[in-house]
Each structure stands twice: as C-alpha cells, then as structure tokens.
Design a protein around this motif. Structure first.
Motif, PDB file in Angstrom:
ATOM      1  N   ALA A  30     -33.851  49.135 -32.301  1.00 30.89           N
ATOM      2  CA  ALA A  30     -33.645  48.593 -30.950  1.00 30.89           C
ATOM      3  C   ALA A  30     -32.768  47.349 -30.953  1.00 30.89           C
ATOM      4  N   GLY A  31     -32.435  46.828 -32.138  1.00 29.92           N
ATOM      5  CA  GLY A  31     -31.549  45.665 -32.209  1.00 29.92           C
ATOM      6  C   GLY A  31     -32.242  44.341 -32.426  1.00 29.92           C
ATOM      7  N   ALA A  32     -33.487  44.359 -32.892  1.00 30.37           N
ATOM      8  CA  ALA A  32     -34.199  43.105 -33.169  1.00 30.37           C
ATOM      9  C   ALA A  32     -33.440  42.290 -34.212  1.00 30.37           C
ATOM     10  N   ASP A  33     -33.387  40.984 -34.000  1.00 30.64           N
ATOM     11  CA  ASP A  33     -32.743  40.106 -34.985  1.00 30.64           C
ATOM     12  C   ASP A  33     -33.663  39.836 -36.168  1.00 30.64           C
ATOM     13  N   ARG A  34     -34.938  39.761 -35.934  1.00 24.05           N
ATOM     14  CA  ARG A  34     -35.974  39.757 -36.958  1.00 24.05           C
ATOM     15  C   ARG A  34     -37.274  40.142 -36.264  1.00 24.05           C
ATOM     16  N   ILE A  35     -38.367  40.221 -37.007  1.00 25.80           N
ATOM     17  CA  ILE A  35     -39.642  40.673 -36.461  1.00 25.80           C
ATOM     18  C   ILE A  35     -40.713  39.635 -36.767  1.00 25.80           C
ATOM     19  N   GLN A  36     -41.537  39.336 -35.760  1.00 26.05           N
ATOM     20  CA  GLN A  36     -42.594  38.344 -35.938  1.00 26.05           C
ATOM     21  C   GLN A  36     -43.958  39.006 -36.111  1.00 26.05           C
ATOM     22  N   TRP A  37     -44.711  38.454 -37.068  1.00 28.71           N
ATOM     23  CA  TRP A  37     -46.102  38.849 -37.302  1.00 28.71           C
ATOM     24  C   TRP A  37     -47.006  37.702 -36.887  1.00 28.71           C
ATOM     25  N   LEU A 203     -41.721  43.514 -23.781  1.00 24.52           N
ATOM     26  CA  LEU A 203     -40.767  44.414 -24.423  1.00 24.52           C
ATOM     27  C   LEU A 203     -41.376  45.800 -24.635  1.00 24.52           C
ATOM     28  N   TYR A 204     -42.626  45.834 -25.061  1.00 25.63           N
ATOM     29  CA  TYR A 204     -43.268  47.118 -25.305  1.00 25.63           C
ATOM     30  C   TYR A 204     -43.489  47.902 -24.006  1.00 25.63           C
ATOM     31  N   ALA A 205     -43.634  47.186 -22.900  1.00 24.10           N
ATOM     32  CA  ALA A 205     -43.885  47.862 -21.624  1.00 24.10           C
ATOM     33  C   ALA A 205     -42.612  48.136 -20.835  1.00 24.10           C
ATOM     34  N   TYR A 206     -41.464  47.663 -21.324  1.00 26.26           N
ATOM     35  CA  TYR A 206     -40.234  47.800 -20.542  1.00 26.26           C
ATOM     36  C   TYR A 206     -39.917  49.278 -20.325  1.00 26.26           C
ATOM     37  N   PRO A 207     -39.762  49.704 -19.093  1.00 32.65           N
ATOM     38  CA  PRO A 207     -39.608  51.137 -18.809  1.00 32.65           C
ATOM     39  C   PRO A 207     -38.337  51.742 -19.369  1.00 32.65           C
ATOM     40  N   GLY A 208     -37.324  50.924 -19.611  1.00 36.21           N
ATOM     41  CA  GLY A 208     -36.073  51.449 -20.142  1.00 36.21           C
ATOM     42  C   GLY A 208     -36.072  51.643 -21.646  1.00 36.21           C
ATOM     43  N   GLY A 209     -37.165  51.263 -22.307  1.00 31.98           N
ATOM     44  CA  GLY A 209     -37.236  51.393 -23.753  1.00 31.98           C
ATOM     45  C   GLY A 209     -36.900  50.083 -24.454  1.00 31.98           C
ATOM     46  N   LYS A 210     -37.239  50.012 -25.738  1.00 39.55           N
ATOM     47  CA  LYS A 210     -37.093  48.761 -26.486  1.00 39.55           C
ATOM     48  C   LYS A 210     -35.632  48.331 -26.636  1.00 39.55           C
ATOM     49  N   ALA A 211     -34.734  49.270 -26.900  1.00 36.38           N
ATOM     50  CA  ALA A 211     -33.335  48.906 -27.106  1.00 36.38           C
ATOM     51  C   ALA A 211     -32.740  48.273 -25.853  1.00 36.38           C
ATOM     52  N   ASP A 212     -32.977  48.889 -24.700  1.00 38.39           N
ATOM     53  CA  ASP A 212     -32.470  48.323 -23.448  1.00 38.39           C
ATOM     54  C   ASP A 212     -33.162  46.996 -23.142  1.00 38.39           C
TER      55      ASP A 212
END
Length: 235
Positions: A30-37, A203-212
C-alpha cells in the motif's frame, strides 16, 4: 530550511492477529514508509500486545523498516529484544524512562535509531537536554493504550514548540504524531510541524483500501507542510 517530506507509517494494532505476515505485506504494498508496532505491557497502558517474537516472525514479510513504540514501565529491560526482532527504530516514553539520556544512548548502541514519546500532558521541556541522543520525537495526539480514539487538537501547539526547538538545534530529528490521524486531522498536525504520521484505525477502515488511504494521507500532509516557527519559551 530543506523541504520536509511526509512519511506515512501504519500501525498494525487494528490488524488481524491471525495473519500478521500477510497484513505486513499488504501495508508494504500500500506504500507504507515503515510500519509501527504498538507494544503495550498492561501496566503503563491497559492493553497487552506484541512481544518481540511476534515481530521477529513478521519481519521477513516486510520490505520497509519497523518501529517499536514501547508503552511499557521498564523499557530498558526490553530494548535489545526489540532491536534483535528487527525494529530499526525504538521509541520509549519520557514518562517511564528514569534515565532518559542513558536509555536513548543505549538504543543507539544497539544499532537502532532512538525515539522518545510524550503523552499529551507532558511538556516538551523534558526532552530539551536529550536532543543530542534523539532521532525522533513522538507527540501523542491521544492518550496511549487504545486504538480508535479521537484526535486531541490542543497537541498541535506542542508540535509547534517541538518544531521550533528542533529547528533551533540544527539536529535532523523527526517529529511524529500518533493517535486519531485521519484525512481530516493530518493537515493540522502537518501544518504544526510534524512530518511522520501514524494511522491505524482510520486507514484500516478506509473504504477505498489501504493504498488509496496511504496516498490520501500523504497528499493531505504534503499540501500542509510548511516551515513553522514558535515561541520556545512557551512550554
């Protein structure tokens, strides 16, 4: 001042825990720059979340860096475990690090970048003397512990003070915001001086999907990023 580029960093807190590897792959795609835990110990904050073994198992599924946000009462005892798990950035809370300068220095000794988080009520003055050991400052825009909370606009004044302090220091320190970041709130945080944005529930609920969703957040932040000055004396 060099132009700032917004970084969009999804949190995996809302992810399906039964398929974390696939969730990480989806966020990378989806284009994440990094991922947070979001690491929670059930003491400093009510929830209990990701241990280092879980993160290590997910690391091979990622093409981007990991950051660990340690919402724990004894961060020093865990630093090496999360670095070994594959977290290139480790963030500790100023409220829990008894010897903050030492803790940040230790993160760097372990080979990771160091970050310090401030709860909404914590003044920026508590980090003024540790900037030389800091790669990132996280201004919490909610009270930590739960996903899906509402953004606290008053924290934008703190972000402005952080931006002025960091710009005055001349150090390449990122300012991150976390909590309630949506397409409607990210512009205010960016205009105040933040350049790294955590988004989870929205982001998880965005209806257009994670990438959009990632692209929309990036566009909204980029449009709002401008050099910011503030009165360093107001803390």
């Amino acid at each position: 001042m060099a132009p700032r580029v917004p970084l969009i960093v999804p949190s995996v807190l809302p992810a399906d825990a039964a398929r974390l590897g696939a969730e990480v792959e989806d966020l990378c795609a989806a284009g994440a720059d990094r991922i947070q835990w979001d690491v929670m110990d059930g003491v400093f904050v009510p929830n209990l979340t990701f241990g280092p073994d879980v993160i290590a198992a997910a690391r091979r599924h990622s093409s981007v860096g990991f950051e660990a946000h340690l919402m724990v009462v004894e961060p020093d005892a865990l630093l090496a475990r999360y670095v070994d798990a594959g977290c290139e950035l480790v963030i500790v809370h100023a409220e829990t690090a008894t010897h903050l300068h030492r803790t940040l220095h230790r993160i760097r000794e372990l080979g990771a970048r160091s970050g310090v988080a401030l709860n909404p009520h914590t003044p920026v003055s508590v980090i003024e003397n540790v900037l030389d050991e800091t790669d990132l400052v996280l201004a919490m825009t909610v009270n930590p512990g739960f996903g899906g909370q509402s953004y606290i606009p008053a924290v934008e004044a703190k972000v402005r003070r952080l931006r002025a302090m960091i710009d005055a220091s001349g150090l390449p320190i990122e300012i991150e915001v976390d909590g309630g970041i949506t397409d409607g709130t990210i512009a205010g945080a960016a205009a105040a001086g933040a350049d790294v944005f955590i988004s989870g529930s929205w982001l998880y609920a965005y209806p257009g999907g994670k990438a959009d969703g990632v692209q929309l957040l990036r566009d909204r932040a980029a449009a709002a990023l401008t050099p910011v000055t503030a009165d360093l004396g107001r803390r």
